[in-house]
Design a protein around this motif. Sequence first.
Motif, PDB file in Angstrom:
ATOM      1  N   TYR A   1     -13.103   5.961  -2.631  1.00 27.89           N
ATOM      2  CA  TYR A   1     -13.508   4.570  -2.466  1.00 27.89           C
ATOM      3  C   TYR A   1     -12.393   3.719  -1.865  1.00 27.89           C
ATOM      4  O   TYR A   1     -12.656   2.750  -1.141  1.00 27.89           O
ATOM      5  CB  TYR A   1     -13.947   3.977  -3.810  1.00 27.89           C
ATOM      6  CG  TYR A   1     -15.242   4.563  -4.325  1.00 27.89           C
ATOM      7  CD1 TYR A   1     -16.450   4.240  -3.720  1.00 27.89           C
ATOM      8  CD2 TYR A   1     -15.250   5.443  -5.400  1.00 27.89           C
ATOM      9  CE1 TYR A   1     -17.645   4.784  -4.177  1.00 27.89           C
ATOM     10  CE2 TYR A   1     -16.439   5.987  -5.864  1.00 27.89           C
ATOM     11  CZ  TYR A   1     -17.632   5.654  -5.258  1.00 27.89           C
ATOM     12  OH  TYR A   1     -18.801   6.197  -5.704  1.00 27.89           O
ATOM     13  N   ALA A   2     -11.154   4.074  -2.161  1.00 29.91           N
ATOM     14  CA  ALA A   2     -10.032   3.304  -1.625  1.00 29.91           C
ATOM     15  C   ALA A   2      -9.994   3.355  -0.101  1.00 29.91           C
ATOM     16  O   ALA A   2      -9.461   2.440   0.547  1.00 29.91           O
ATOM     17  CB  ALA A   2      -8.719   3.842  -2.194  1.00 29.91           C
ATOM     18  N   ARG A   3     -10.551   4.408   0.471  1.00 32.82           N
ATOM     19  CA  ARG A   3     -10.588   4.516   1.939  1.00 32.82           C
ATOM     20  C   ARG A   3     -11.592   3.527   2.526  1.00 32.82           C
ATOM     21  O   ARG A   3     -11.383   2.990   3.617  1.00 32.82           O
ATOM     22  CB  ARG A   3     -10.951   5.935   2.344  1.00 32.82           C
ATOM     23  CG  ARG A   3      -9.944   6.981   1.877  1.00 32.82           C
ATOM     24  CD  ARG A   3     -10.400   8.385   2.223  1.00 32.82           C
ATOM     25  NE  ARG A   3      -9.522   9.379   1.644  1.00 32.82           N
ATOM     26  CZ  ARG A   3      -8.414   9.839   2.206  1.00 32.82           C
ATOM     27  NH1 ARG A   3      -8.046   9.371   3.394  1.00 32.82           N
ATOM     28  NH2 ARG A   3      -7.677  10.758   1.605  1.00 32.82           N
ATOM     29  N   SER A   4     -12.677   3.288   1.799  1.00 31.10           N
ATOM     30  CA  SER A   4     -13.694   2.356   2.289  1.00 31.10           C
ATOM     31  C   SER A   4     -13.302   0.904   2.060  1.00 31.10           C
ATOM     32  O   SER A   4     -13.721   0.018   2.811  1.00 31.10           O
ATOM     33  CB  SER A   4     -15.027   2.634   1.585  1.00 31.10           C
ATOM     34  OG  SER A   4     -15.481   3.936   1.843  1.00 31.10           O
ATOM     35  N   PHE A   5     -12.521   0.678   1.012  1.00 28.14           N
ATOM     36  CA  PHE A   5     -12.141  -0.688   0.640  1.00 28.14           C
ATOM     37  C   PHE A   5     -10.620  -0.780   0.512  1.00 28.14           C
ATOM     38  O   PHE A   5     -10.083  -0.806  -0.594  1.00 28.14           O
ATOM     39  CB  PHE A   5     -12.829  -1.082  -0.669  1.00 28.14           C
ATOM     40  CG  PHE A   5     -14.298  -0.745  -0.691  1.00 28.14           C
ATOM     41  CD1 PHE A   5     -15.171  -1.359   0.190  1.00 28.14           C
ATOM     42  CD2 PHE A   5     -14.790   0.213  -1.561  1.00 28.14           C
ATOM     43  CE1 PHE A   5     -16.525  -1.039   0.199  1.00 28.14           C
ATOM     44  CE2 PHE A   5     -16.141   0.545  -1.568  1.00 28.14           C
ATOM     45  CZ  PHE A   5     -17.008  -0.084  -0.691  1.00 28.14           C
TER      46      PHE A   5
ATOM     47  N   MET B   1       0.818  -1.212   0.000  1.00 25.40           N
ATOM     48  CA  MET B   1       0.000   0.000   0.000  1.00 25.40           C
ATOM     49  C   MET B   1       0.858   1.270   0.000  1.00 25.40           C
ATOM     50  O   MET B   1       0.346   2.353  -0.232  1.00 25.40           O
ATOM     51  CB  MET B   1      -0.904   0.018   1.241  1.00 25.40           C
ATOM     52  CG  MET B   1      -2.085  -0.931   1.177  1.00 25.40           C
ATOM     53  SD  MET B   1      -3.293  -0.432  -0.044  1.00 25.40           S
ATOM     54  CE  MET B   1      -4.728  -1.311   0.531  1.00 25.40           C
ATOM     55  N   ASN B   2       2.154   1.144   0.251  1.00 31.25           N
ATOM     56  CA  ASN B   2       2.991   2.334   0.400  1.00 31.25           C
ATOM     57  C   ASN B   2       2.967   3.225  -0.824  1.00 31.25           C
ATOM     58  O   ASN B   2       2.978   4.459  -0.707  1.00 31.25           O
ATOM     59  CB  ASN B   2       4.432   1.934   0.718  1.00 31.25           C
ATOM     60  CG  ASN B   2       4.580   1.403   2.130  1.00 31.25           C
ATOM     61  OD1 ASN B   2       3.718   1.651   2.972  1.00 31.25           O
ATOM     62  ND2 ASN B   2       5.645   0.668   2.392  1.00 31.25           N
ATOM     63  N   ILE B   3       2.941   2.654  -2.035  1.00 35.28           N
ATOM     64  CA  ILE B   3       3.000   3.461  -3.240  1.00 35.28           C
ATOM     65  C   ILE B   3       1.791   4.386  -3.344  1.00 35.28           C
ATOM     66  O   ILE B   3       1.891   5.531  -3.789  1.00 35.28           O
ATOM     67  CB  ILE B   3       3.112   2.566  -4.502  1.00 35.28           C
ATOM     68  CG1 ILE B   3       3.363   3.428  -5.740  1.00 35.28           C
ATOM     69  CG2 ILE B   3       1.881   1.700  -4.677  1.00 35.28           C
ATOM     70  CD1 ILE B   3       4.663   4.178  -5.722  1.00 35.28           C
ATOM     71  N   PHE B   4       0.632   3.926  -2.890  1.00 39.74           N
ATOM     72  CA  PHE B   4      -0.566   4.759  -2.939  1.00 39.74           C
ATOM     73  C   PHE B   4      -0.484   5.886  -1.915  1.00 39.74           C
ATOM     74  O   PHE B   4      -0.880   7.023  -2.185  1.00 39.74           O
ATOM     75  CB  PHE B   4      -1.816   3.914  -2.683  1.00 39.74           C
ATOM     76  CG  PHE B   4      -1.963   2.767  -3.644  1.00 39.74           C
ATOM     77  CD1 PHE B   4      -2.270   2.980  -4.979  1.00 39.74           C
ATOM     78  CD2 PHE B   4      -1.769   1.462  -3.219  1.00 39.74           C
ATOM     79  CE1 PHE B   4      -2.399   1.924  -5.868  1.00 39.74           C
ATOM     80  CE2 PHE B   4      -1.897   0.400  -4.100  1.00 39.74           C
ATOM     81  CZ  PHE B   4      -2.207   0.632  -5.428  1.00 39.74           C
ATOM     82  N   GLN B   5       0.044   5.565  -0.746  1.00 41.57           N
ATOM     83  CA  GLN B   5       0.179   6.576   0.297  1.00 41.57           C
ATOM     84  C   GLN B   5       1.230   7.617  -0.071  1.00 41.57           C
ATOM     85  O   GLN B   5       1.089   8.802   0.246  1.00 41.57           O
ATOM     86  CB  GLN B   5       0.543   5.897   1.618  1.00 41.57           C
ATOM     87  CG  GLN B   5      -0.550   4.965   2.130  1.00 41.57           C
ATOM     88  CD  GLN B   5      -0.063   4.057   3.244  1.00 41.57           C
ATOM     89  OE1 GLN B   5       1.113   4.045   3.592  1.00 41.57           O
ATOM     90  NE2 GLN B   5      -0.981   3.265   3.793  1.00 41.57           N
ATOM     91  N   GLU B   6       2.266   7.188  -0.774  1.00 42.49           N
ATOM     92  CA  GLU B   6       3.354   8.098  -1.108  1.00 42.49           C
ATOM     93  C   GLU B   6       3.047   8.989  -2.306  1.00 42.49           C
ATOM     94  O   GLU B   6       3.462  10.146  -2.347  1.00 42.49           O
ATOM     95  CB  GLU B   6       4.626   7.297  -1.411  1.00 42.49           C
ATOM     96  CG  GLU B   6       5.210   6.569  -0.213  1.00 42.49           C
ATOM     97  CD  GLU B   6       6.343   5.640  -0.612  1.00 42.49           C
ATOM     98  OE1 GLU B   6       6.675   5.615  -1.820  1.00 42.49           O
ATOM     99  OE2 GLU B   6       6.874   4.935   0.254  1.00 42.49           O
ATOM    100  N   VAL B   7       2.300   8.470  -3.286  1.00 41.71           N
ATOM    101  CA  VAL B   7       2.177   9.159  -4.570  1.00 41.71           C
ATOM    102  C   VAL B   7       0.774   9.664  -4.874  1.00 41.71           C
ATOM    103  O   VAL B   7       0.616  10.728  -5.474  1.00 41.71           O
ATOM    104  CB  VAL B   7       2.651   8.234  -5.717  1.00 41.71           C
ATOM    105  CG1 VAL B   7       2.525   8.924  -7.066  1.00 41.71           C
ATOM    106  CG2 VAL B   7       4.093   7.785  -5.486  1.00 41.71           C
ATOM    107  N   GLU B   8      -0.259   8.922  -4.447  1.00 42.61           N
ATOM    108  CA  GLU B   8      -1.610   9.294  -4.865  1.00 42.61           C
ATOM    109  C   GLU B   8      -2.172  10.423  -4.014  1.00 42.61           C
ATOM    110  O   GLU B   8      -1.926  10.515  -2.808  1.00 42.61           O
ATOM    111  CB  GLU B   8      -2.554   8.084  -4.790  1.00 42.61           C
ATOM    112  CG  GLU B   8      -3.901   8.335  -5.451  1.00 42.61           C
ATOM    113  CD  GLU B   8      -4.786   7.100  -5.504  1.00 42.61           C
ATOM    114  OE1 GLU B   8      -5.877   7.200  -6.080  1.00 42.61           O
ATOM    115  OE2 GLU B   8      -4.384   6.040  -4.978  1.00 42.61           O
ATOM    116  N   SER B   9      -2.971  11.273  -4.662  1.00 37.84           N
ATOM    117  CA  SER B   9      -3.594  12.409  -3.985  1.00 37.84           C
ATOM    118  C   SER B   9      -4.552  11.957  -2.894  1.00 37.84           C
ATOM    119  O   SER B   9      -5.183  10.897  -2.989  1.00 37.84           O
ATOM    120  CB  SER B   9      -4.366  13.255  -5.005  1.00 37.84           C
ATOM    121  OG  SER B   9      -5.253  14.153  -4.364  1.00 37.84           O
TER     122      SER B   9
END
Length: 423
Positions: free
Chosen positions: A14-18, A1-9
């Motif tokens: 929906y990613a927060r719910s799932f 999950m680190n790449i999403f936390q580091e790069v995505e706005s």
Amino acid sequence: MNIFQEVESGVQSYARSFPKIFNKAKGVHLYDVDGEKHLDFLAGAGTLNYGHNNPVLKEALLEYISQDGVAHGLDMHTDAKARFLTEFKERILVPRKLEYVVQFTGPTGANAVEAALKIARNVTGRHNVVAFTNGFHGVTLGSLAATGNSHHRDAAGVPLNSVTHLPYDGYLGKDVDTSKLLDKMITDNSSGLDLPAAVILETVQGEGGLNVASERWLRNVEAICRKHGILLIVDDIQAGCGRTGTFFSFEKAGIKPDIVTLSKSLSGFGLPFAVTLIKPEHDQWKPGEHNGTFRGNNHAFITAAAAIRHYWSTPDFAGDIERKSEILRTELSKIADKHGKTLMQVRGRGMMRGLNCRDGDLAAAICKRAFLKGLIIETSGSESQVVKCLCPLVISEQELKEGLVILAQCVEDALADEISKAS
């Protein structure tokens, strides 16, 4: 999950719910990288009416790609576009005695709404538009002005002008016909309501909480528009493409809008695709006045044509939706009746129904538990208080009942947890 936390706005939602990484989808299921299977009652927020990777649509798309079919062609004529227009005209418009020209807008529903608002204003020479409480039409500035939700409106950063919001059917209670208010305000020179260019509405407010307009109210609004020379726009982006049982959600009301917007499940495959349908006499665009690099997705033309040909050539699919809609209504009613109207009521129509909960906290607790049990389901409504079922229309009865059993158990668990915390 680190790449999403580091790069995505941080705008992700929906990613927060799932909070899973998904790597496979088939039919009514999503699979994560750990191999866990999730029954999908979200379906791309109504984008996957025919399920994930529908085999009929996938075969048509793979064949087209393997033959080096045109992938991008601006708004030029292509064989793929011809296929879609032919199927759409012969199997959707003609049988319903509807006459529209098809405008290929940018690939989002919001862009289709922007086009609808612009052409209505250009045709009438007026700027004001009437929209309704709890309506959702997109988050680009024009469509956002017609959207009621303050969470989205507050992000605009500028004033949202030229739209007047009036009460939707049932907003003031079931015994108040709000169409009379619309007519009165248009007729009364002292109401402060400028004569609108258009009235825009959803027959079922998906994001607004599954509020359903009655057929009578819809006919009244259409009659008011005709009387005053106002264009009627039906936003069928979520409620269309069969979600309510008929291809267009307004068919049973017997109305014929001047303009209709479609997107979401139009491609049938999750591919970006949107159109604005315009009565021929209102098609007054000059070439390129509303354009975009991706207006007309050729891959989506192929899958949309295949979906129409396969599912809408006979009444069978619509009949199947009606049958499963009754199952959905019945099972949701059992859940709601068990716990009483003060806690929840059933909302919606067709295969877009849900539970209107006491508050958003209860709805969120139900959805969170559902995900832990393998059911993906989300909320809608002004306070996110509605647990909304948007499963694919191709779901089997067994899969539908399986999901509703999980939902019923999650309601029980959420309420039991509340009692435990209170004690």
